[in-house]
Scaffold this motif. Structure first.
Motif, PDB file in Angstrom:
ATOM      1  N   LEU A 117     -50.107   9.968  -7.226  1.00  0.00           N
ATOM      2  CA  LEU A 117     -50.377   9.905  -5.850  1.00  0.00           C
ATOM      3  C   LEU A 117     -49.218  10.104  -5.178  1.00  0.00           C
ATOM      4  CD1 LEU A 117     -51.965   6.094  -5.461  1.00  0.00           C
ATOM      5  CD2 LEU A 117     -52.998   8.646  -5.208  1.00  0.00           C
ATOM      6  N   SER A 118     -48.104   9.887  -5.747  1.00  0.00           N
ATOM      7  CA  SER A 118     -46.554  10.584  -4.981  1.00  0.00           C
ATOM      8  C   SER A 118     -46.669  12.084  -4.931  1.00  0.00           C
ATOM      9  CB  SER A 118     -45.573  10.256  -5.862  1.00  0.00           C
ATOM     10  OG  SER A 118     -45.202   8.429  -5.886  1.00  0.00           O
ATOM     11  N   VAL A 119     -47.008  12.639  -5.973  1.00  0.00           N
ATOM     12  CA  VAL A 119     -46.994  14.294  -5.878  1.00  0.00           C
ATOM     13  C   VAL A 119     -48.026  14.722  -4.930  1.00  0.00           C
ATOM     14  CG1 VAL A 119     -47.363  16.384  -7.366  1.00  0.00           C
ATOM     15  CG2 VAL A 119     -45.895  14.294  -8.313  1.00  0.00           C
ATOM     16  N   LEU A 120     -49.256  14.290  -4.867  1.00  0.00           N
ATOM     17  CA  LEU A 120     -50.125  14.582  -3.999  1.00  0.00           C
ATOM     18  C   LEU A 120     -49.841  14.363  -2.592  1.00  0.00           C
ATOM     19  CD1 LEU A 120     -53.573  13.706  -5.873  1.00  0.00           C
ATOM     20  CD2 LEU A 120     -52.534  15.905  -5.779  1.00  0.00           C
ATOM     21  N   SER A 121     -49.228  13.219  -2.255  1.00  0.00           N
ATOM     22  CA  SER A 121     -48.759  12.941  -0.828  1.00  0.00           C
ATOM     23  C   SER A 121     -47.954  14.262  -0.275  1.00  0.00           C
ATOM     24  CB  SER A 121     -48.333  11.560  -0.928  1.00  0.00           C
ATOM     25  OG  SER A 121     -49.185  10.523  -1.087  1.00  0.00           O
ATOM     26  N   MET A 122     -46.852  14.081  -1.319  1.00  0.00           N
ATOM     27  CA  MET A 122     -45.908  15.357  -1.024  1.00  0.00           C
ATOM     28  C   MET A 122     -46.633  16.738  -0.852  1.00  0.00           C
ATOM     29  SD  MET A 122     -42.931  16.648  -3.558  1.00  0.00           S
ATOM     30  CE  MET A 122     -43.978  17.502  -4.505  1.00  0.00           C
ATOM     31  N   LEU A 123     -47.537  16.966  -1.736  1.00  0.00           N
ATOM     32  CA  LEU A 123     -47.997  18.445  -1.633  1.00  0.00           C
ATOM     33  C   LEU A 123     -49.178  18.508  -0.334  1.00  0.00           C
ATOM     34  CD1 LEU A 123     -49.044  18.981  -5.235  1.00  0.00           C
ATOM     35  CD2 LEU A 123     -47.208  20.037  -4.005  1.00  0.00           C
ATOM     36  N   LEU A 124     -49.627  17.466   0.106  1.00  0.00           N
ATOM     37  CA  LEU A 124     -50.474  17.403   1.170  1.00  0.00           C
ATOM     38  C   LEU A 124     -49.874  17.063   2.411  1.00  0.00           C
ATOM     39  CD1 LEU A 124     -53.404  15.616  -0.619  1.00  0.00           C
ATOM     40  CD2 LEU A 124     -53.248  18.019   0.132  1.00  0.00           C
ATOM     41  N   ASP A 125     -48.551  16.675   2.316  1.00  0.00           N
ATOM     42  CA  ASP A 125     -47.493  16.360   3.335  1.00  0.00           C
ATOM     43  C   ASP A 125     -48.085  15.051   4.181  1.00  0.00           C
ATOM     44  OD1 ASP A 125     -45.512  16.246   5.075  1.00  0.00           O
ATOM     45  OD2 ASP A 125     -46.311  17.670   6.588  1.00  0.00           O
TER      46      ASP A 125
END
Length: 207
Positions: free
Chosen positions: A198-206
Motif C-alpha cells: 500500500l505504501s508503494v502504490l500510494s507513492m506511485l499513484l501520488d
C-alpha cells in the motif's frame, strides 16, 4: 525419490473480473494416477478435494471431512467419481486429519515430473502441474490487459514469486523477503507487516 517442496511454484488459475484468463491444469494422465494413489491410502484418515476451473469437487462424503473442506471451498460439490468430472483440474489437495504423512508423500513421488507435489501446510499436500508459475501468470494477464512490463508493478516476498520478478520494470521485494527475491528485485519496499504494498502504490499513484 523426489521430496516434496514446501514452496509451490505454480499459479494454475488467472482470473480478471471473474473471467478466466488462463489455466494450467494437471495433465490428465497425472490426475488419474494421482486419484488412484489417493484412493489406495488406507493407512491414514485422509481425503482429497479437487480444485477445478469452475468449482471444487470431492468424493469422500462423511461429515467431518466435508465440514473441514467446506471451510476452504464454499462451492464444494460432492460427486461419486472424481475421474468423471468434466472440468480443468488445477489442484489436488489431500487433507490428512493426523497431519502430513511422509508415507503419503513417498507414495506420490512416483508421479512424473510434469506434476508437482507440495507440502502446503501441517495437514495438506497439494498436487499441481509443474508447467505453470507466477511469471507465466503475469505474462498471461499482461496479454489480456494489453499492458507492457513498463506498465507493470511486481511485488514479491518468497521463492514462489521468483519467476515473476522480471515481468515488470517496477519490481519490489518486501523488506522481509527471501534474500534471493531481494537480489532479483530492482527496488525494496517496506515489509508486508508495515503495509509495504500500500505504501508503494500510494507513492506511485501520488495519493
Amino acid at each position: 525419490m523426489r521430496s516434496a517442496p514446501t514452496s509451490p511454484k505454480t499459479a494454475p488459475l488467472v482470473k480478471r473480473d471473474d473471467k478466466i484468463v488462463s489455466t494450467t491444469p494437471i495433465e490428465r494422465a497425472d490426475y488419474l494416477q494421482g486419484i488412484e494413489i489417493i484412493r489406495s491410502i488406507d493407512y491414514r484418515d485422509a481425503g482429497v478435494v479437487i480444485g477445478g476451473a469452475h468449482g471444487a469437487y470431492a468424493e469422500r462424503k462423511d461429515a467431518p471431512f466435508v465440514e473441514r473442506i467446506r471451510t476452504y471451498n464454499r462451492d464444494l460439490r460432492l460427486v461419486d467419481d472424481l475421474t468423471e468430472v468434466d472440468d480443468d483440474m488445477l489442484k489436488m489437495a489431500i487433507f490428512d486429519f493426523d497431519g502430513v504423512s511422509q508415507r503419503i508423500v513417498d507414495d506420490l513421488s512416483v508421479l512424473p515430473s510434469t506434476a508437482q507435489v507440495v507440502i502446503s501446510g501441517e495437514y495438506w499436500i497439494d498436487i499441481m502441474s509443474a508447467a505453470g508459475n507466477k511469471g507465466k501468470a503475469v505474462t498471461d494477464l499482461q496479454k489480456a490487459l494489453g499492458v507492457t512490463p513498463e506498465q507493470t508493478v511486481i511485488f514479491g516476498d518468497y521463492l514462489n514469486d521468483l519467476e515473476m520478478m522480471d515481468r515488470g520494470t517496477l519490481s519490489f521485494a518486501m523488506e522481509n523477503a527471501h534474500p534471493t527475491i531481494k537480489e532479483t528485485a530492482r527496488y525494496i519496499a517496506p515489509a508486508n507487516t508495515k503495509y509495504g504494498v500500500l505504501s508503494v502504490l500510494s507513492m506511485l499513484l501520488d495519493v
